[in-house]
Design a protein around this motif. Structure first.
Motif, PDB file in Angstrom:
ATOM      1  N   ASP A 194      32.975  37.128  38.094  1.00  0.00           N
ATOM      2  CA  ASP A 194      32.651  38.245  37.209  1.00  0.00           C
ATOM      3  C   ASP A 194      33.915  38.919  36.672  1.00  0.00           C
ATOM      4  O   ASP A 194      34.024  40.154  36.618  1.00  0.00           O
ATOM      5  CB  ASP A 194      31.771  39.276  37.933  1.00  0.00           C
ATOM      6  CG  ASP A 194      30.336  38.791  38.111  1.00  0.00           C
ATOM      7  OD1 ASP A 194      29.904  37.911  37.340  1.00  0.00           O
ATOM      8  OD2 ASP A 194      29.655  39.280  39.033  1.00  0.00           O
ATOM      9  N   GLY A 195      34.881  38.088  36.288  1.00  0.00           N
ATOM     10  CA  GLY A 195      36.105  38.595  35.671  1.00  0.00           C
ATOM     11  C   GLY A 195      37.204  39.016  36.615  1.00  0.00           C
ATOM     12  O   GLY A 195      38.314  39.339  36.179  1.00  0.00           O
ATOM     13  N   LYS A 196      36.933  39.011  37.927  1.00  0.00           N
ATOM     14  CA  LYS A 196      37.925  39.434  38.909  1.00  0.00           C
ATOM     15  C   LYS A 196      38.531  38.222  39.610  1.00  0.00           C
ATOM     16  O   LYS A 196      37.802  37.341  40.065  1.00  0.00           O
ATOM     17  CB  LYS A 196      37.278  40.360  39.944  1.00  0.00           C
ATOM     18  CG  LYS A 196      38.241  40.864  41.006  1.00  0.00           C
ATOM     19  CD  LYS A 196      37.510  41.753  42.011  1.00  0.00           C
ATOM     20  CE  LYS A 196      38.442  42.234  43.114  1.00  0.00           C
ATOM     21  NZ  LYS A 196      37.721  43.062  44.114  1.00  0.00           N
ATOM     22  N   LEU A 197      39.855  38.166  39.707  1.00  0.00           N
ATOM     23  CA  LEU A 197      40.517  37.043  40.358  1.00  0.00           C
ATOM     24  C   LEU A 197      40.150  36.989  41.837  1.00  0.00           C
ATOM     25  O   LEU A 197      40.423  37.923  42.594  1.00  0.00           O
ATOM     26  CB  LEU A 197      42.042  37.172  40.207  1.00  0.00           C
ATOM     27  CG  LEU A 197      42.885  36.026  40.772  1.00  0.00           C
ATOM     28  CD1 LEU A 197      42.536  34.702  40.108  1.00  0.00           C
ATOM     29  CD2 LEU A 197      44.380  36.327  40.612  1.00  0.00           C
ATOM     30  N   GLU A 198      39.528  35.867  42.242  1.00  0.00           N
ATOM     31  CA  GLU A 198      39.054  35.711  43.619  1.00  0.00           C
ATOM     32  C   GLU A 198      39.943  34.793  44.442  1.00  0.00           C
ATOM     33  O   GLU A 198      40.219  35.072  45.610  1.00  0.00           O
ATOM     34  CB  GLU A 198      37.632  35.134  43.614  1.00  0.00           C
ATOM     35  CG  GLU A 198      36.561  36.116  43.228  1.00  0.00           C
ATOM     36  CD  GLU A 198      36.189  37.042  44.373  1.00  0.00           C
ATOM     37  OE1 GLU A 198      35.733  36.548  45.416  1.00  0.00           O
ATOM     38  OE2 GLU A 198      36.370  38.258  44.217  1.00  0.00           O
ATOM     39  N   ASN A 199      40.353  33.672  43.861  1.00  0.00           N
ATOM     40  CA  ASN A 199      41.134  32.673  44.599  1.00  0.00           C
ATOM     41  C   ASN A 199      42.221  32.073  43.726  1.00  0.00           C
ATOM     42  O   ASN A 199      42.053  31.946  42.510  1.00  0.00           O
ATOM     43  CB  ASN A 199      40.237  31.522  45.089  1.00  0.00           C
ATOM     44  CG  ASN A 199      39.130  31.983  46.002  1.00  0.00           C
ATOM     45  OD1 ASN A 199      39.358  32.696  46.973  1.00  0.00           O
ATOM     46  ND2 ASN A 199      37.906  31.585  45.687  1.00  0.00           N
ATOM     47  N   ILE A 200      43.303  31.679  44.375  1.00  0.00           N
ATOM     48  CA  ILE A 200      44.297  30.799  43.761  1.00  0.00           C
ATOM     49  C   ILE A 200      44.356  29.558  44.633  1.00  0.00           C
ATOM     50  O   ILE A 200      44.559  29.662  45.851  1.00  0.00           O
ATOM     51  CB  ILE A 200      45.687  31.453  43.671  1.00  0.00           C
ATOM     52  CG1 ILE A 200      45.635  32.721  42.811  1.00  0.00           C
ATOM     53  CG2 ILE A 200      46.698  30.460  43.091  1.00  0.00           C
ATOM     54  CD1 ILE A 200      46.973  33.445  42.705  1.00  0.00           C
ATOM     55  N   GLY A 201      44.132  28.391  44.031  1.00  0.00           N
ATOM     56  CA  GLY A 201      44.078  27.154  44.807  1.00  0.00           C
ATOM     57  C   GLY A 201      45.133  26.153  44.382  1.00  0.00           C
ATOM     58  O   GLY A 201      45.482  26.055  43.198  1.00  0.00           O
ATOM     59  N   LEU A 202      45.649  25.414  45.352  1.00  0.00           N
ATOM     60  CA  LEU A 202      46.589  24.317  45.111  1.00  0.00           C
ATOM     61  C   LEU A 202      45.968  23.058  45.693  1.00  0.00           C
ATOM     62  O   LEU A 202      45.451  23.081  46.810  1.00  0.00           O
ATOM     63  CB  LEU A 202      47.943  24.585  45.781  1.00  0.00           C
ATOM     64  CG  LEU A 202      48.550  25.983  45.631  1.00  0.00           C
ATOM     65  CD1 LEU A 202      49.847  26.072  46.432  1.00  0.00           C
ATOM     66  CD2 LEU A 202      48.791  26.319  44.179  1.00  0.00           C
TER      67      LEU A 202
END
Length: 212
Positions: A194-202
């Motif tokens: 919903d527009g909010k950064l939840e995860n950063i994945g590699l």
């Protein structure tokens, strides 16, 4: 003239804000100023007080740094654990196909990090939780380019450019948006809820599945 007493709760606040013995404090600050200063400190975000603990890097390949120690995709999981330490929780996948087939996920609950190893014991996935949940704290992390918790889709695309792939779908009543960028055969992903950064994945070995 009738004397008035200072409420005990107010005394406690003032002691926390200005812990100087009364007999040594010749020029006490006004009460309003002291309380205001104390509340400013108490209401700052945790990450702002503690600072980022981890930095995501793209060279020589995708991974992250903690102080002087570097952790990269496709290193043996045993080597990673020996240096980084054991996780609080580990789960196993029994599915037969797909990127997560026969993988194990190591949950570093207090660091906000999930580490995935494949069936050969190789580190193939790293996820940084950007928002805390009941089960896991948020990761104190930023990318080398300065992206951290609270970053917008606009800010990320301004820095990283047009994504290699963008995937949007509705899930359980919210909108999930994922944008993926290639670094050689590795992938860095930014997931929004919903527009909010939840995860950063590699991820390593994920590109073939992403191209399908």
């Amino acid at each position: 003239m009738k004397k008035t007493s200072t409420p005990f709760a107010l005394i406690a606040v003032l002691c926390l804000v200005n812990p100087v013995r009364a007999e040594k404090d010749k020029s006490p600050k006004p009460i309003e100023s002291s309380i205001s200063s104390g509340l400013e400190v108490l209401t700052q975000p945790v990450n702002a007080l503690a600072g980022e603990k981890f930095t995501i890097v793209t060279k020589p390949r995708l991974g992250f740094r903690e102080g002087s120690k570097m952790y990269q995709l496709e290193q043996p999981i045993a080597t990673f654990i020996e240096s980084f330490g054991p996780a609080e929780k580990i789960t196993s996948q029994t599915i037969e196909t797909g990127f997560l087939a026969h993988t194990k996920t190591h949950y570093y609950i207090n660091d906000g990090i999930l580490i995935t190893e494949n069936k050969d014991g190789v580190l193939v996935g790293i996820i940084f939780r950007m928002s805390a949940t009941k089960a896991m704290l948020s990761a104190k992390v930023k990318t080398a380019e300065g992206i951290t918790s609270g970053a917008s889709l606009r800010e990320i695309t301004k820095i990283y450019g047009v994504p290699f792939k963008k995937i949007e779908h509705s899930l359980l009543g919210y909108l999930s948006t994922k944008i993926h960028y290639k670094y050689a055969d590795d992938v860095i992903s930014f997931e929004f809820r919903d527009g909010k950064l939840e995860n950063i994945g590699l991820a390593a070995q994920y590109l073939p599945y992403l191209q399908q």
